[in-house]
Design an enzyme around this catalytic site. Structure first.
Site, PDB file in Angstrom:
ATOM      1  N   SER A 268       0.831  -1.198   0.000  1.00 57.05           N
ATOM      2  CA  SER A 268       0.000   0.000   0.000  1.00 57.05           C
ATOM      3  C   SER A 268       0.866   1.249   0.000  1.00 57.05           C
ATOM      4  O   SER A 268       2.082   1.175   0.170  1.00 57.05           O
ATOM      5  CB  SER A 268      -0.892   0.006   1.241  1.00 57.05           C
ATOM      6  OG  SER A 268      -0.108   0.364   2.364  1.00 57.05           O
ATOM      7  N   LYS A 269       0.196   2.364  -0.190  1.00 59.16           N
ATOM      8  CA  LYS A 269       0.877   3.663  -0.209  1.00 59.16           C
ATOM      9  C   LYS A 269       1.645   3.856   1.100  1.00 59.16           C
ATOM     10  O   LYS A 269       2.753   4.367   1.117  1.00 59.16           O
ATOM     11  CB  LYS A 269      -0.208   4.734  -0.357  1.00 59.16           C
ATOM     12  CG  LYS A 269       0.311   6.090  -0.680  1.00 59.16           C
ATOM     13  CD  LYS A 269      -0.830   7.057  -0.818  1.00 59.16           C
ATOM     14  CE  LYS A 269      -1.088   7.752   0.495  1.00 59.16           C
ATOM     15  NZ  LYS A 269      -2.228   8.645   0.473  1.00 59.16           N
ATOM     16  N   ARG A 270       1.032   3.421   2.184  1.00 53.96           N
ATOM     17  CA  ARG A 270       1.649   3.611   3.506  1.00 53.96           C
ATOM     18  C   ARG A 270       2.919   2.771   3.696  1.00 53.96           C
ATOM     19  O   ARG A 270       3.817   3.162   4.420  1.00 53.96           O
ATOM     20  CB  ARG A 270       0.644   3.293   4.622  1.00 53.96           C
ATOM     21  CG  ARG A 270       0.067   4.556   5.238  1.00 53.96           C
ATOM     22  CD  ARG A 270      -1.220   4.303   5.924  1.00 53.96           C
ATOM     23  NE  ARG A 270      -2.285   4.026   4.947  1.00 53.96           N
ATOM     24  CZ  ARG A 270      -3.107   2.990   4.994  1.00 53.96           C
ATOM     25  NH1 ARG A 270      -3.020   2.119   5.948  1.00 53.96           N
ATOM     26  NH2 ARG A 270      -4.057   2.847   4.084  1.00 53.96           N
TER      27      ARG A 270
END
Ligand code: GLU
Length: 510
Positions: A268-270
């Protein structure tokens, strides 16, 4: 695969809801490779029917990302093509007749339920033990729709401008089957598929309808997309049946997920923020809050390396070869070698790919790129000399900027001594030996690496001094550090005078 009979037309169909994640770029890449492999067409279609999720700048970002990667569409917005427009919002008027067709054939129906009524239905279903209730072949009979209301009332409600949606009427207990190129046969019981909204009273279709209608209208032969769309595929297959297009349905291939480096769950982006690597191809600046997300391009990755790395996230050529350019990937690619299980993202491997592709660059290309980073070096050194420095340190670099870092001892007069290196390896007792070595090396007529190497070895043998003792001292004197390119190559490059200056400077200043 009957690619011989079918003209290959594949599409990359992103929604402009934000920057393109590397998973999206991989989907575009596999579509591109497949199209090029079979001399087909690679189409870019912007799926912007969900106006609420529209993000300013996202389409431009998608196009720029594809351009950077060299994945040029054959048809698409601003390119055009026979089957345009290629932005769904511009195709709005086309969808209406298809919805009418489904309503008339009773494959779809109007529904008037308010958000509150939908909520109420879900709550009462939950209370009676259904964990995730949906609007489906059972619940629809107790809702407010054209299947439960008298025909007149449906008409009046629509005529009076009441808001409605059109839902697909999923049959009960029917097997929906299709053969996925990657997963094999997929079979789902239609009772487990809900009555998805396919059209809204504002005249906009939802993703499912627009996607199927456009794939059909644009003569898409293969739908190659992420695994997250696998649950939607039975509905799409069913829609093809409803329209009577079953013989024209595309072949489906659902790509495996890209997993976190640890392997548990989707990248994910995180994860990028957490682990310090970009998850976007190019930099993304959020136009609302000006948040900046870094991209591979801005971090100095070569597009060839980025694309090569992405290709290997879920596919392999079945040989030991790992380094490919785009054309090589086109030749080697096949959907048959795309795996079913998720592919773990590996940042170290990404850097490795960069290093490999940097090594394939000519010294001239590297020169052109490093002077973009620092053109000051041109005022002190000739181009030929800089090219020799590049040749010397190239193997040790991962990024263009590393050429300047590794090449620093050769691109500035002063030597900066690394304290740790000095305290570890500079031995004052050996200073006279180093001074003598310098003297000996200065006697070489033809100051070339082979000569220098010969003299060096003859000297240490005669002196009985260990290589591991004197070499680090020579290296510290010449470069300030313990690691670096071959010492003999380095000495040939800087020449005898500089060698003498540096050794004397080190001896006098340490
Ligand atoms: N618009 C969908 C997306 O954003 C496309 C899914 C598909 O390729 O069918 O990924």
């Amino acid at each position: 695969m009957d690619t011989k009979e079918k003209l290959v037309r594949v599409r990359f169909a992103p929604s402009p809801t934000g920057p393109l994640h590397i998973g999206g770029v991989r989907t575009a890449l596999y579509n591109f490779l497949f199209a090029r492999k079979f001399n087909g067409k690679f189409i870019l279609r912007i799926e912007d029917t969900d106006q609420k999720r529209f993000v300013l700048g996202a389409e431009k970002y998608i196009i720029e990302s594809l351009r950077w990667c060299g994945l040029t569409p054959d048809e698409g917005p601003s390119i055009g093509g026979e089957y345009g427009p290629y932005r769904q919002s511009e195709r709005k008027s086309m969808y209406e007749s298809f919805v009418q067709q489904l309503l008339e054939s009773k494959h779809a129906y109007y529904a008037f339920d308010t958000p509150e009524e939908l909520e109420q239905m879900r709550n009462s279903m939950k209370a009676s033990g259904v964990p995730s209730p949906t609007y489906n072949s059972i619940t629809r009979s107790s809702m407010k729709n054209s299947l439960t209301l008298p025909a007149d009332e449906t008409k009046t409600r629509i005529a009076s401008g009441e808001k409605y949606v059109v839902r697909i009427k999923m049959p009960r207990n029917q097997e929906i089957k299709f053969e996925d190129e990657i997963r094999g046969w997929v079979s789902v019981n239609s009772s487990n598929v809900d009555d998805k909204v396919i059209f809204k009273s504002d005249g906009m279709p939802t993703y499912h309808l627009a996607n199927v209608v456009d794939d059909y209208s644009m003569k898409i032969s293969h739908v190659i997309r992420g695994e997250e769309w696998l649950p939607s595929a039975p509905l799409h297959i069913y829609l093809y049946e409803c329209f009577g297009w079953q013989d024209k349905a595309p072949i489906f291939a659902h790509l495996p997920l890209i997993l976190k480096p640890e392997g548990n769950g989707k990248l994910s982006k995180r994860d990028g923020d957490r682990l310090g690597f970009p998850v976007f191809p190019i930099e993304w600046i959020n136009s609302e809050n000006k948040d900046i997300f870094s991209g591979y391009r801005e971090q100095g990755f070569l597009k060839e390396a980025f694309v090569n790395m992405l290709a290997f996230l879920g596919w392999n050529p079945g040989t030991d070869q790992e380094v490919f350019d785009l054309l090589g990937l086109v030749n080697a690619f096949s959907l048959g070698r795309v795996g079913k299980s998720g592919a773990k993202y590996d940042f170290l491997k990404t850097k490795w790919f960069n290093q490999q592709h940097l090594r394939l660059k000519t010294n001239q290309e590297i020169f052109d790129n490093i002077i973009k980073i620092d053109d000051q070096i041109l005022s002190s050194y000739t181009k030929d000399y800089i090219l020799s420095v590049i040749d010397l340190v190239k193997e040790r670099a991962i990024f263009y900027k590393d050429i300047l870092i590794e090449g620093r001892p050769f691109l500035q007069d002063e030597v900066f001594f690394n304290e740790k290196a000095v305290s570890k390896k500079w031995d004052v007792e050996l200073v006279p030996v180093l001074a003598e070595l310098c003297k000996q090396l200065l006697t070489i007529d033809n100051f070339k690496k082979d000569q220098v190497e010969k003299k060096f070895h003859a000297f240490i043998t005669a002196q009985g001094v260990g290589l591991g003792k004197i070499m680090p001292m020579l290296r510290i004197a010449i470069t300030g550090n313990l690691s670096g390119p071959s010492m003999f190559d380095s000495l040939e490059l800087i020449g005898r005078e500089k060698m003498e200056q540096r050794i004397n400077y080190a001896i006098n200043n340490m």
